[in-house]
Scaffold this motif. Structure first.
Motif, PDB file in Angstrom:
ATOM      1  N   UNK A 182     -17.804  -0.873  57.055  1.00 15.00           N
ATOM      2  CA  UNK A 182     -16.915  -2.108  56.757  1.00 15.00           C
ATOM      3  C   UNK A 182     -16.212  -2.163  58.062  1.00 15.00           C
ATOM      4  N   UNK A 183     -15.823  -1.547  58.692  1.00 17.44           N
ATOM      5  CA  UNK A 183     -15.029  -1.659  60.118  1.00 17.44           C
ATOM      6  C   UNK A 183     -15.884  -2.456  61.054  1.00 17.44           C
ATOM      7  N   UNK A 184     -17.134  -2.114  61.130  1.00 18.57           N
ATOM      8  CA  UNK A 184     -18.074  -2.705  62.292  1.00 18.57           C
ATOM      9  C   UNK A 184     -18.378  -4.040  61.452  1.00 18.57           C
ATOM     10  N   UNK A 185     -18.659  -4.450  60.250  1.00 22.50           N
ATOM     11  CA  UNK A 185     -18.907  -5.862  60.092  1.00 22.50           C
ATOM     12  C   UNK A 185     -17.628  -6.590  60.327  1.00 22.50           C
ATOM     13  N   UNK A 186     -16.388  -6.116  60.151  1.00 23.30           N
ATOM     14  CA  UNK A 186     -15.249  -6.751  60.442  1.00 23.30           C
ATOM     15  C   UNK A 186     -15.082  -7.261  62.000  1.00 23.30           C
ATOM     16  N   UNK A 223     -17.663 -10.015  63.015  1.00 17.00           N
ATOM     17  CA  UNK A 223     -16.920 -11.424  62.487  1.00 17.00           C
ATOM     18  C   UNK A 223     -16.085 -11.864  63.622  1.00 17.00           C
ATOM     19  N   UNK A 224     -15.221 -11.070  63.793  1.00 17.06           N
ATOM     20  CA  UNK A 224     -13.876 -11.708  64.801  1.00 17.06           C
ATOM     21  C   UNK A 224     -14.563 -11.738  66.290  1.00 17.06           C
ATOM     22  N   UNK A 225     -15.536 -11.005  66.681  1.00 21.14           N
ATOM     23  CA  UNK A 225     -16.173 -11.542  68.011  1.00 21.14           C
ATOM     24  C   UNK A 225     -16.902 -12.574  68.136  1.00 21.14           C
ATOM     25  N   UNK A 226     -17.663 -13.015  66.897  1.00 19.86           N
ATOM     26  CA  UNK A 226     -18.393 -14.155  66.860  1.00 19.86           C
ATOM     27  C   UNK A 226     -17.470 -15.419  66.822  1.00 19.86           C
ATOM     28  N   UNK A 227     -16.235 -15.310  65.852  1.00 11.94           N
ATOM     29  CA  UNK A 227     -15.445 -16.405  66.077  1.00 11.94           C
ATOM     30  C   UNK A 227     -14.598 -16.724  67.311  1.00 11.94           C
TER      31      UNK A 227
END
Length: 672
Positions: A608-612, A615-619
Motif C-alpha cells: 500500500x505504501x508503494x502505491x501511494x 500516485x503522488x509522483x505521477x500527480x
C-alpha cells in the motif's frame, strides 16, 4: 663519411641501445643499436644503404662508421675490424684490433666517435691509422704503454684494458691499412692547387729564411671543406699534434710574425726554420693554397700601398670575404676567384660553400645552416625545433664548450657554456677557477676571444685546455698556472696582460646558481602491521554417539557442546543463546512468534505504501508538464517578426520553433 654526418657522432640519440634483436643490428662489441634519429632528416637518406643512416659508399671506406657497424652492413666491411681477432704483434698494442671493450676494472668503454661523457681529440680524423671510429674497443692511438679506452663512468676518464699478450708469431689476419704521407714542397707567393680525399691529409713543406718577417697562409676551397693545420716542429701536423689550426667554413686564413715567440717553434723567432702545413678533407675536397712571405721592407714607412696589397687577392678585397654570399665588386676578379660566384645573377645570397642541391636534401650540412641558406631546410633540426643563430648547429648547444657562433642572447649564450650565468666569485689563489666575465686587462685594453688567432696567435684553446673555461668568448682566464687570470689583447702590444678580477672569496663559490635541491629522501617505510592473533582451533566435531542420545530427556555432558547444539537443546535453550549472540536478548519466544505470524500484514503495508508513493509522483509530474506547456505558449505568442518597415503581416503565430530575438532581425548592418 660526409661532413653532414660528422655531426651524427656528436648526437647521443642517433642510435640507441635496445634489447630487441628483431628491429636492430648488433655491432661487433655486442652492443645493439636501434634505428632512431635524434634530429629530423625526414628519412631522405633512409633507403640509400644497408640500414637507415648508412650509405652504401660508407662501407669499406677506411673508417668505422657507427651507423654501419651492424650485422646487416657486415659491420662496415673491414672498417670496424670484426674479423681481426685478438692477435697483435707490437709490444705496446698499437696494432691491436680486437674487440675487448671494458677496462681492467670492468668499466664499459666509451665509443671513440662519441664525445660524451668525456670530450677528447682521439678520433679517426686525428689518428686515421689507429683503428678508431664508431666502436668502443680498446686501442692505443697515442703511443701509451698498452691499449686503453675512455670510460662510460663520469669519475674515471680513461683506463687501461686487459688484452692478451702480444704474439711472437705473425698474426693471421688482414693487413692493417697504413697511409703513406703525401708531401709536396712549395715556395712563397705561389698559388698551388690540389685535391684531398675524405679524411686524407695533404702535407706541404717550405723553408722560412731569416729575412722573412711575416707569414700569411690562405686556403681557398673549391669543393668540400678543407681544414688547415700548421706547425713549425711537426713535419706531419694532424689533429693530434698541430700547433695552430683553422677550421672555419669558407676561406681559411692564418697569419704570424717573428714578433710572436711561437714563430719557428722550438728554434725560436730568430732562426731559419721550416713551415709544415697539412690540409684535411672531411670529405673529398679541392682547394688552392698560397703562403705569403713578407720581409722587413714591407713594414717600413717608405713602402707603397701597392706593396701592402700583396697580402690581398685584390686591393679592397679581404680573403675571408670571398664566397660569403655578398657581392663585393673588388673581389669579382679572377685573382679572387670571381668572389666565388657571389656576383653572378643567379646568386641567392647563400654562402658559396653551401651547394644549392644540399639544401633540403635530408643531410645536415654545416655550411648551409644559416638564414641566407634557409637553415638547410630544417635538415639539422628536430621537429618543432627552431634555429637561434647563423652557424650555431643544434649539436653545439650545451656541449661543454663555449662556441662563438652560439654565444648570443638568442642562443641563451650557448645554453650556459659561455659562463653568462656565472658570478665573479672564485676560491683559488691563482684564479684558475675564475669563471666570471671581466674582459679587459688591468690597463683597460679589450681582450681577444680565446677562439680567435688574430691579432695574437696562440695555443691556449679549448682543445688544448678543455677544463680551463676557454672557448668562443674573451673573458679573462688562467689556463696555464700564471699568478692570476689574464688574456690576450686586441692591441699589437702588449701581447697579453693580467686582469683585475677582484680578490678571491673565503667562502665556497656557488656559480652558476646551484641546481634545484634534490628531492627529499623517501620516508622510511611504515612498520609492518603486527602479526594477526592466531585464530582459535576449530571446535571438535560432535561425537557420533550424541546422535543416539538426542531426545532422551536429559543433558548428556559429553554432548553439551556448540557443535552438538548443547545436546540438541536439552542442556541449554538454543533460542536464548542465538538471541544473546545477536544482542537481541530482550526478545522472547512470544515476541519472535508474533513477528513470524504477522509477516503477511507487513507485506500488505509495504504494498500500500508503494502505491501511494506512485500516485503522488505521477500527480507532481503532470503539474510540471502543464506549467512548461503554458510557458512555451506565451513565448510563441511574443515571437513576432519585424522588418525595418514594421511588423510583417504574413508572420505566422502559433506553434513552431522559437525565432530569433527582435534586435537580431531588424539590424540593417548585419553581414549575411
Amino acid at each position: 663519411m660526409t661532413t653532414a654526418f660528422m655531426w651524427l657522432a656528436l648526437l647521443p640519440m642517433v642510435v640507441y641501445a635496445t634489447e630487441s634483436p628483431s628491429d636492430s643490428g648488433t655491432n661487433s662489441s655486442g652492443l645493439m643499436y636501434g634505428y632512431y634519429y635524434s634530429y629530423d632528416t625526414f628519412g631522405a637518406f633512409a633507403l640509400d644503404g644497408c640500414v637507415p643512416g648508412c650509405d652504401n659508399n660508407w662501407v669499406n671506406d677506411g673508417e668505422c662508421d657507427e651507423t654501419c657497424n651492424v650485422e646487416d652492413c657486415g659491420f662496415d666491411g673491414s672498417d670496424c675490424f670484426a674479423d681481426f681477432g685478438e692477435c697483435y704483434e707490437q709490444s705496446d698494442g698499437a696494432d691491436y684490433r680486437g674487440t675487448v671493450s671494458t677496462t681492467g676494472s670492468g668499466i664499459s668503454c666509451q665509443l671513440w666517435s662519441h664525445q660524451w661523457p668525456h670530450t677528447h681529440v682521439k678520433t679517426h680524423t686525428n689518428f686515421p691509422d689507429s683503428g678508431l671510429g664508431g666502436h668502443n674497443h680498446c686501442r692505443n692511438p697515442d703511443g701509451d704503454v698498452r691499449p686503453w679506452c675512455f670510460t662510460m663512468a663520469d669519475d674515471v676518464r680513461w683506463d687501461y684494458c686487459d688484452v692478451e699478450s702480444p704474439s711472437t708469431q705473425p698474426c693471421d689476419r688482414p693487413a692493417l691499412h697504413v697511409s703513406k704521407p703525401n708531401i709536396t714542397d712549395i715556395g712563397f707567393n705561389q698559388m698551388v692547387q690540389s685535391v684531398a680525399s675524405e679524411h686524407e691529409f695533404k702535407y706541404f713543406h717550405l723553408t722560412v729564411p731569416l729575412k722573412v718577417e711575416f707569414l700569411k697562409v690562405v686556403v681557398v676551397p673549391h669543393s668540400g671543406d678543407p681544414d688547415l693545420y700548421i706547425s713549425f716542429d711537426q713535419p706531419l701536423p694532424t689533429g693530434a699534434n698541430y700547433t695552430f689550426m683553422q677550421e672555419k667554413i669558407g676561406v681559411d686564413v692564418f697569419e704570424i710574425g717573428r714578433h710572436n715567440k711561437l714563430f719557428c717553434g722550438a728554434l725560436g723567432p730568430e732562426a731559419e726554420c721550416k713551415l709544415y702545413l697539412s690540409i684535411l678533407g672531411y670529405e673529398s675536397t679541392s682547394f688552392s693554397l698560397i703562403v705569403y712571405g713578407i720581409d722587413k721592407s714591407y713594414f717600413s714607412k717608405n713602402s707603397t700601398s701597392s706593396q701592402k696589397a700583396v697580402l690581398l687577392c685584390n686591393p679592397g678585397c679581404e680573403w675571408r670575404s670571398i664566397g660569403d654570399g655578398e657581392c663585393n665588386p673588388q673581389c669579382n676578379v679572377s685573382s679572387c676567384f670571381w668572389d666565388r660566384q657571389d656576383c653572378v645573377a643567379s646568386s641567392t645570397g647563400c654562402k658559396a660553400d653551401c651547394h644549392p642541391d644540399w639544401i633540403g636534401d635530408g643531410y645536415c650540412d654545416e655550411a648551409c645552416f644559416n638564414a641566407k641558406c634557409k637553415w638547410d631546410r630544417r635538415d639539422c633540426l628536430d621537429k618543432k625545433q627552431k634555429p637561434c643563430a647563423d652557424d650555431c648547429m643544434p649539436s653545439l648547444l650545451s656541449d661543454g664548450e663555449c662556441d662563438a657562433a652560439c654565444n648570443t642572447e638568442s642562443c641563451e649564450f650557448d645554453r650556459g657554456d659561455c659562463f653568462h650565468d656565472h658570478d665573479e666569485c672564485y676560491n683559488r689563489e691563482d684564479g684558475a677557477d675564475y669563471r666570471g666575465r671581466v674582459s679587459t686587462t688591468s690597463s683597460g685594453i679589450q681582450c681577444q676571444a680565446w677562439s680567435e688567432q688574430s691579432p695574437q696567435q696562440h695555443v691556449k684553446t679549448h682543445a688544448k685546455y678543455p677544463r680551463a673555461g676557454l672557448g668562443g668568448h674573451n673573458f679573462c682566464r688562467n689556463p696555464d698556472g700564471e699568478n692570476s687570470p689574464w688574456c690576450y689583447t686586441v692591441a699589437v702590444e702588449p701581447r697579453w696582460d693580467y686582469c683585475d678580477v677582484g680578490s678571491r672569496s673565503e667562502n665556497p663559490c656557488i656559480s652558476p646558481p646551484p641546481p634545484s635541491p634534490s628531492p627529499p629522501a623517501p620516508l622510511s617505510p611504515p612498520p609492518p602491521p603486527p602479526s594477526p592473533t592466531p585464530s582459535a582451533p576449530p571446535p571438535e566435531p560432535c561425537l557420533d554417539k550424541c546422535t543416539d542420545l538426542r531426545g532422551n530427556g536429559k543433558c548428556d555432558m559429553e554432548c553439551n557442546t556448540t557443535t552438538c547444539l548443547w545436546d540438541a537443546g536439552e542442556c541449554r535453550d538454543i533460542l536464548k543463546v542465538v538471541l544473546a549472540k545477536a544482542k537481541l536478548s530482550a526478545l522472547d519466544k512470544s515476541s519472535v512468534g508474533e513477528i513470524v505470524a504477522n509477516q503477511g500484514g507487513f507485506m500488505r503495508q509495504a504494498m500500500y505504501g508503494g502505491i501511494l508513493l506512485g500516485l503522488v509522483g505521477g500527480l507532481c509530474t503532470a503539474i510540471v508538464l502543464c506549467y512548461l506547456r503554458r510557458k512555451k505558449r506565451r513565448l510563441q505568442l511574443t515571437n513576432r517578426k519585424y522588418t525595418p518597415y514594421g511588423e510583417e503581416e504574413s508572420g505566422d503565430v502559433g506553434i513552431g520553433p522559437v525565432g530569433p530575438d527582435t534586435a537580431d532581425v531588424i539590424d540593417p548592418d548585419e553581414k549575411r
